[in-house]
Design an enzyme around this catalytic site. Structure first.
Site, PDB file in Angstrom:
ATOM      1  CG  HIS A 299      20.895  49.846  67.682  1.00 41.44           C
ATOM      2  ND1 HIS A 299      21.309  50.470  66.487  1.00 41.44           N
ATOM      3  CD2 HIS A 299      20.730  48.440  66.400  1.00 41.44           C
ATOM      4  CE1 HIS A 299      21.506  50.001  65.499  1.00 41.44           C
ATOM      5  NE2 HIS A 299      20.842  48.625  65.435  1.00 41.44           N
TER       6      HIS A 299
ATOM      7  CD  GLU B  21      18.226  42.478  54.490  1.00 38.84           C
ATOM      8  OE1 GLU B  21      18.378  43.515  56.320  1.00 38.84           O
ATOM      9  OE2 GLU B  21      18.877  41.450  54.671  1.00 38.84           O
TER      10      GLU B  21
ATOM     11  CG  ASP C 272      19.537  46.781  57.367  1.00 40.89           C
ATOM     12  OD1 ASP C 272      19.891  47.900  58.073  1.00 40.89           O
ATOM     13  OD2 ASP C 272      19.530  46.002  57.193  1.00 40.89           O
TER      14      ASP C 272
ATOM     15  CB  CYS D 151      11.438  39.637  59.934  1.00 42.94           C
ATOM     16  SG  CYS D 151      12.283  40.143  58.258  1.00 42.94           S
TER      17      CYS D 151
END
Length: 575
Positions: free
Chosen positions: A190, A433, A457, A504
């Site tokens: 992250h 996902e 994911d 995405c």
């Protein structure tokens, strides 16, 4: 003395500055006892520190906007929950009251107790939460000693640390820090994703940095190659200035692409959508020529709130986005929030041992259908102001898609009967996902008007690897043969049934991976507005026909190294 340290480039960019070294945090506090007469005062001091940290985190939360609100808000909300955890607070109270320890030492003892519990857990996700405990404990310790817990930097400095929490990056950049080097970390964490969004150069995995670099040393860092040069010589400085000049030249070229089509060298147009969650994101996407919004995140309306947003609040937010896109399609994703994340709203569950595999996305929406109906009503009303489609997250089966479509049909009928203008049709898509959805897709493709692949994911679930886990940085990668085969399978199902497929996840925002995505058959990508020009530039350097002809060689690769070799020989030339 000049030294060259090797790391991994995690956020592109070059920086030259003086080092600010932060050694790993250690709560090294000597045992201190207090008199019985001091207990109440010490308790008051501790609770004042808790209140100060709550106020500090609230103030930081209020300063966040756009991508920062999305990326950092999750961490701040988790820290706020930890700060309210009775296990943490009452334990410290007992240590002060019964053990007669100072608040500082009680904090250390409680931290060590909780660390032992977390480290003994079988679940790697839960074990990793000790980092969050340490960050909250660090803030409390700073407040007890009346100094700020916020990381301090100065203009022109490069931070050198073991790790950097995502919540620290925004304040570092605001303070003028020009780059970050960490001894550990992953380019898929992250922190790295946020650094790329902020365009803050970041090198991770520079294992010797804390041993070799001292405060005040001059550093040159390259966030692309992972190169870190300590006390650079004249040639290093010349090379740095050449890279900076080249980056500026390339940026000027990118800026000229604002109104140019995302068209391959052999004349095929690739649709570039934007990921967004605020009107500011949408305005940037519009200015950079995005085809529309491919992923509008609605979670920001729910996070950080003490109550659930009502229909009117959601409608106003969605309408603003639709109006800002001036007739271009807006894809609104229904709530993709785990029930562990919105404690104040009444959504939280107390028995979510593994939130990543729990009641989240469409699962939560179907359990709380009042929540879904309110959101769909707001989306339906916003569709009267411009083209809108609905994206359903965390889909596992066709039953979930059919349930959402049934509820949407009922909502549309009710909204129209109330006199609201809506679109004649609202396309509904599934977010792929969950590996089960990718494999079962041929059986429920008829319930989908379009598909959106959430690779972040999908990779995590497919490889059973947490992308935030430092030890799994090599395992968590979209450049795994299994990932490419699943992605290719989804694209083929979409093509066979005439349903558009968009990617995405983070993979869509990496210009270096554009040839791979085009070879697999993708013609639509959705990415953060900050990366639109770079990806458009990469597309314009590709020959789609050649890449499609070479797809079989890509899919025959047996390892990440083989995929990387394929990419290395097909890097898009500059245009």
């Amino acid at each position: 003395m000049r030294q060259v340290l090797s790391g991994i480039g995690a956020a592109r960019g070059n920086a030259l500055g003086r080092a600010r070294v932060r050694q790993p945090h250690a709560l090294d506090i000597d045992e201190t006892r207090i008199e019985a007469s001091q207990i109440e005062a010490e308790l008051e001091r501790f609770h004042a520190a808790v209140a100060a940290v709550r106020a500090e985190m609230h103030a930081l939360r209020e300063r966040l906007h756009g991508v920062l609100a999305h990326e950092l808000g999750e961490f701040l909300d988790l820290h706020a929950l930890l700060l309210d955890d009775p296990e943490l607070l009452s334990g410290i109270d007992d240590l002060i009251r019964v053990g007669r320890y100072s608040a500082d030492y009680a904090l250390r003892l409680q931290r060590d107790r909780l660390a032992a519990v977390f480290e003994g857990m079988d679940d790697a996700y839960l074990r990793s939460r000790i980092d969050d405990i340490d960050q909250v404990i660090g803030r409390l310790h700073a407040a007890l000693n009346r100094h700020t817990a916020e990381l301090q930097g100065a203009s022109g400095e490069i931070l050198v640390a073991d790790t950097v929490a995502p919540a620290e990056l925004a304040q570092l950049q605001a303070q003028g820090v020009v780059g970050v080097v960490t001894a550990s970390g992953s380019p898929l964490s992250h922190t790295a994703i946020l650094a790329r969004s902020l365009q803050l150069p970041l090198v991770v995995g520079a294992a010797q940095a804390l041993q070799k670099v001292n405060d005040g040393d001059v550093l040159v860092i390259d966030g692309s190659s992972g190169l870190v040069v300590l006390e650079p010589n004249a040639e290093d400085l010349r090379a740095h200035h050449r890279r900076v000049a080249e980056a500026r030249r390339e940026q000027r070229q990118r800026n000229r692409l604002r109104r140019e089509p995302a068209r391959t060298r052999d004349g095929v147009d690739i649709k570039l959508w934007a990921n967004a969650e605020t009107v500011a994101d949408v305005s940037t996407a519009h200015a950079l020529g995005a085809a529309g919004v491919g992923l509008y995140r609605t979670e920001f309306l729910f996070l950080g709130s003490r109550t659930l947003p009502d229909e009117e609040a959601q409608f106003r937010a969605y309408r603003e986005v639709v109006l800002a896109m001036t007739g271009r399609m807006v894809t609104i994703r229904t709530l993709d929030l785990g029930a562990d994340k919105a404690d104040g709203t009444g959504l939280a569950l107390r028995d979510e041992p593994n939130p990543a595999l729990g009641l989240r996305g469409v699962r939560l929406s179907l359990v709380r259908q009042d929540l879904l109906r309110t959101q769909l009503r707001a989306i339906a009303r916003a569709s009267g102001y411009g083209p809108v489609r609905v994206l359903v997250p965390m889909v596992s089966s066709g039953e979930e898609m059919r349930a959402v479509r049934r509820i949407l049909a009922e909502v549309l009928d009710a909204v129209r009967q109330e006199g609201h203008e809506t679109a004649a049709e609202l396309p509904v898509g599934a977010m792929i996902e969950v590996p089960a959805a990718a494999l079962a897709l041929p059986g429920f493709i008829d319930t989908c008007d379009f598909l959106s692949v959430g690779t972040n994911d999908l990779v995590q679930y497919l490889l059973a690897a947490d992308r935030t886990h430092e030890a799994l940085g090599e395992l968590y990668t979209p450049l795994h043969p299994a990932v490419l085969k699943v992605l290719r399978g989804v694209v083929r199902v979409g093509q066979t049934h005439g349903k558009p497929v968009t990617v995405c996840g983070e993979i869509a925002a990496d210009p270096a991976l554009v040839p791979l995505l085009l070879a697999l058959g993708l013609t639509e990508l959705s990415l953060h507005p900050a990366t639109l020009l770079d990806v458009r530039h990469a597309i314009r350097g590709c020959d789609l026909g050649q890449l499609r002809a070479q797809a079989s060689a890509l899919l025959r690769a047996r390892s990440r190294a083989g995929i990387e070799r394929w990419l290395a020989t097909r890097a898009a030339p500059a245009t």
